[in-house]
Design an enzyme around this catalytic site. Structure first.
Site, short mmCIF file in Angstrom:
data_model
loop_
_atom_site.label_atom_id
_atom_site.label_comp_id
_atom_site.label_asym_id
_atom_site.label_seq_id
_atom_site.Cartn_x
_atom_site.Cartn_y
_atom_site.Cartn_z
N THR A 145 0.76 -0.99 0.12
CA THR A 145 0.13 -0.11 0.34
C THR A 145 1.04 0.85 -0.04
OG1 THR A 145 -1.53 1.16 1.68
CG2 THR A 145 -0.05 -0.41 2.61
N SER A 187 -2.14 3.12 10.22
CA SER A 187 -3.34 2.20 11.11
C SER A 187 -2.88 1.02 10.84
CB SER A 187 -4.59 2.03 9.83
OG SER A 187 -4.31 1.32 9.22
N1 USQ Z 1 -12.72 9.10 2.77
C1 USQ Z 1 -13.07 10.20 3.53
N2 USQ Z 1 -14.27 9.76 3.31
C2 USQ Z 1 -15.07 7.89 3.14
C3 USQ Z 1 -14.37 7.64 3.35
C4 USQ Z 1 -12.61 8.26 2.93
O1 USQ Z 1 -13.63 11.57 3.69
O2 USQ Z 1 -16.47 8.46 2.93
C5 USQ Z 1 -10.87 9.89 4.09
C6 USQ Z 1 -10.64 8.75 4.83
O3 USQ Z 1 -10.42 10.08 5.74
C7 USQ Z 1 -8.86 8.92 3.76
C8 USQ Z 1 -8.89 8.52 2.67
O4 USQ Z 1 -10.91 9.04 2.46
O5 USQ Z 1 -8.49 10.63 4.62
C9 USQ Z 1 -8.84 7.28 1.84
O6 USQ Z 1 -9.95 6.49 3.07
P1 USQ Z 1 -10.08 4.89 1.78
O7 USQ Z 1 -11.13 4.32 2.87
O8 USQ Z 1 -10.36 5.52 0.53
O9 USQ Z 1 -8.79 4.34 1.99
P2 USQ Z 1 -7.66 3.73 3.02
O10 USQ Z 1 -8.78 3.79 4.56
O11 USQ Z 1 -6.77 4.13 2.95
O12 USQ Z 1 -6.97 2.20 2.25
C10 USQ Z 1 -8.11 2.15 1.46
C11 USQ Z 1 -7.78 -0.20 1.08
C12 USQ Z 1 -6.21 0.09 1.25
C13 USQ Z 1 -5.80 0.37 0.55
C14 USQ Z 1 -5.30 2.05 0.70
C15 USQ Z 1 -4.47 2.62 -0.17
O13 USQ Z 1 -8.62 0.10 2.18
O14 USQ Z 1 -6.85 -1.93 0.93
O15 USQ Z 1 -4.57 -0.34 0.66
O16 USQ Z 1 -6.37 3.01 0.13
S1 USQ Z 1 -3.45 4.07 -0.02
O17 USQ Z 1 -4.99 4.45 0.89
O18 USQ Z 1 -2.61 4.54 -0.91
O19 USQ Z 1 -2.54 3.24 1.32
#
Ligand code: USQ
Length: 390
Positions: A145, A187
């Site tokens: 990731t 996380s």
């Molecule tokens: N976010 C919002 N509103 C929402 C959902 C999320 O503003 O309804 C924000 C979160 O706070 C965060 C961002 O959007 O700042 C990304 O959240 P996400 O849920 O799309 O992604 P994340 O939890 O960071 O993780 C996801 C996958 C994981 C992968 C990662 C890629 O669950 O498997 O590895 O994306 S990365 O984040 O680039 O590492």
């Protein structure tokens, strides 16, 4: 090529298995259906009506004339059987998706933290040890990731895995070292991917296992050319507060008129990639394995960087839905200056899917088609990052 896909029933694993089979490779899936069991635990369902794996595999044989093999087993608990499959199939490459992949799920409780750490690290350790025990020199492609780097506001261009550091000894002499970019996970889930990176580093250095660690951004979209060949091949689409990734969540929110759930100010910059580019990147990594004796190869598997509030504005403008700033359930900087390099995959031939074109297709063929299956009570994110000693 003979390719073993660990976690081949999941969101990225299923379209990847089809893509590799379509290209003429011999594909064999190992999966324990733990992702489907989590749906039962969370009382949510994929937006799209996914079929049991046996139905999917039969449908694939019907439409493509190609067979994908399958073994139902848990790579964390059934080491001997994993060893047996690796020994008898003798793969040229193994694509490793078999991990708990949600950051919010990993933060739900201390049980979920322990589950995520023990599951992800033992899956990776068992895979690496099984290669040694079986004496199989397969190229391991792991889905890591972008989150291993953290999202600080240093204003740096994030490199692909490594950074050249100048170290100073007590006598002031300088030496140059190529080191893994300092980890800064946000996380428990992201922490497990940094632990994986260390396991790969060690088993590569000690035993010469060839590894490509793909540091993937946030995946959006759901369908690929292959999953569109039959309704029975449809991929899963998560929109709930734990497993839905932000852009897919915004799409389904737009389809049902639910105000877009921007966490806090929405100034978080994140890296993104479309699922069609995910499967293509894995193909590109497979076709150019690292040579024996080379270091773990790290590639940033992302195509665009966007700010969450800009994505919300774009979707709001395209699909006329309100934007709502909700209190952020996560501990994260709400403004950061992420920029990252993805030269490696572009040089290998990746041509990115454009956001606006892909968004329209997803909305039309997935979000609007299945919006009657949405349970709006599952949209808000309820996992809090808040266990902190003062
Ligand atoms: N976010 C919002 N509103 C929402 C959902 C999320 O503003 O309804 C924000 C979160 O706070 C965060 C961002 O959007 O700042 C990304 O959240 P996400 O849920 O799309 O992604 P994340 O939890 O960071 O993780 C996801 C996958 C994981 C992968 C990662 C890629 O669950 O498997 O590895 O994306 S990365 O984040 O680039 O590492």
């Amino acid at each position: 090529m003979k390719i073993l896909v660990l976690g081949g029933d999941g969101f990225c694993g299923w379209p990847t298995s089809l893509h590799l089979s379509q290209l003429g490779h011999e594909v064999f899936i190992i999966d324990d259906f733990s992702r489907r069991r989590i749906d039962v635990e969370l009382e949510v369902d994929s937006l799209t009506p996914i079929q049991p794996l046996s139905v999917r595999l039969d449908a694939w044989q019907r439409v493509s004339g190609k067979r994908i093999g399958f073994a139902h087993l848990d790579i964390c608990a059934d080491y001997d059987r994993v060893l047996e499959v690796i020994g008898s199939f003798s793969p040229d490459a193994i694509v490793h998706f078999a991990e708990q992949k949600s950051a919010p799920y990993s933060m739900k409780s201390t049980w979920h933290k322990r589950y995520t750490v023990s599951r992800n690290t033992s899956a990776t350790t068992n895979l690496l040890c099984a290669l040694l025990d079986a004496g199989v020199d397969a190229h391991v492609i792991h889905l890591g990731t972008m989150g291993v780097y953290g999202y600080e506001s240093a204003g740096l261009m994030l490199p692909e895995g490594y950074v050249d550091a100048i170290l100073e000894d007590p006598k002031g002499r300088l030496s140059k070292r190529r080191i893994l970019y300092p980890f800064d996970p946000g996380s428990v889930y992201h922490t497990t991917k940094t632990l994986d990176a260390l396991l790969f580093y060690y088993f590569n250095k000690q035993d010469g296992i060839r590894v490509t660690d793909l540091h993937q951004g946030i995946v959006w979209g759901t369908s690929t050319k292959d999953t569109e060949l039959s309704e029975d091949l449809i991929n899963r689409f998560d929109y709930d507060g734990d497993f839905g990734t932000v852009l897919n969540r915004f799409l389904i929110q737009a389809a049902v008129g639910f105000p877009l759930t921007v966490h806090g100010s929405g100034g978080q910059r994140r890296a993104f990639i479309n699922i069609r580019d995910t499967v293509r990147c894995i193909e590109l990594a497979l076709m150019s394995p690292p040579s024996s004796g080379s270091q773990v190869r790290v590639l940033n598997q992302m195509t665009e960087v966007h700010r969450i509030r800009d994505l919300a504005r774009l979707i709001s403008r395209l699909f006329r839905v309100e934007v709502n700033s909700v209190s952020n359930p996560r501990t994260e900087d709400e403004e950061n200056a992420l920029d990252a390099s993805c030269d490696g995959l572009v040089q290998l031939g990746l041509k990115p899917t454009l956001l606006e074109e892909g968004l329209l297709r997803e909305l039309e063929y997935i979000a609007r088609k299945y919006h009657h299956r949405v349970d709006s009570s599952r949209i808000p994110s309820q996992s809090l990052w808040s266990h902190r000693f003062k």
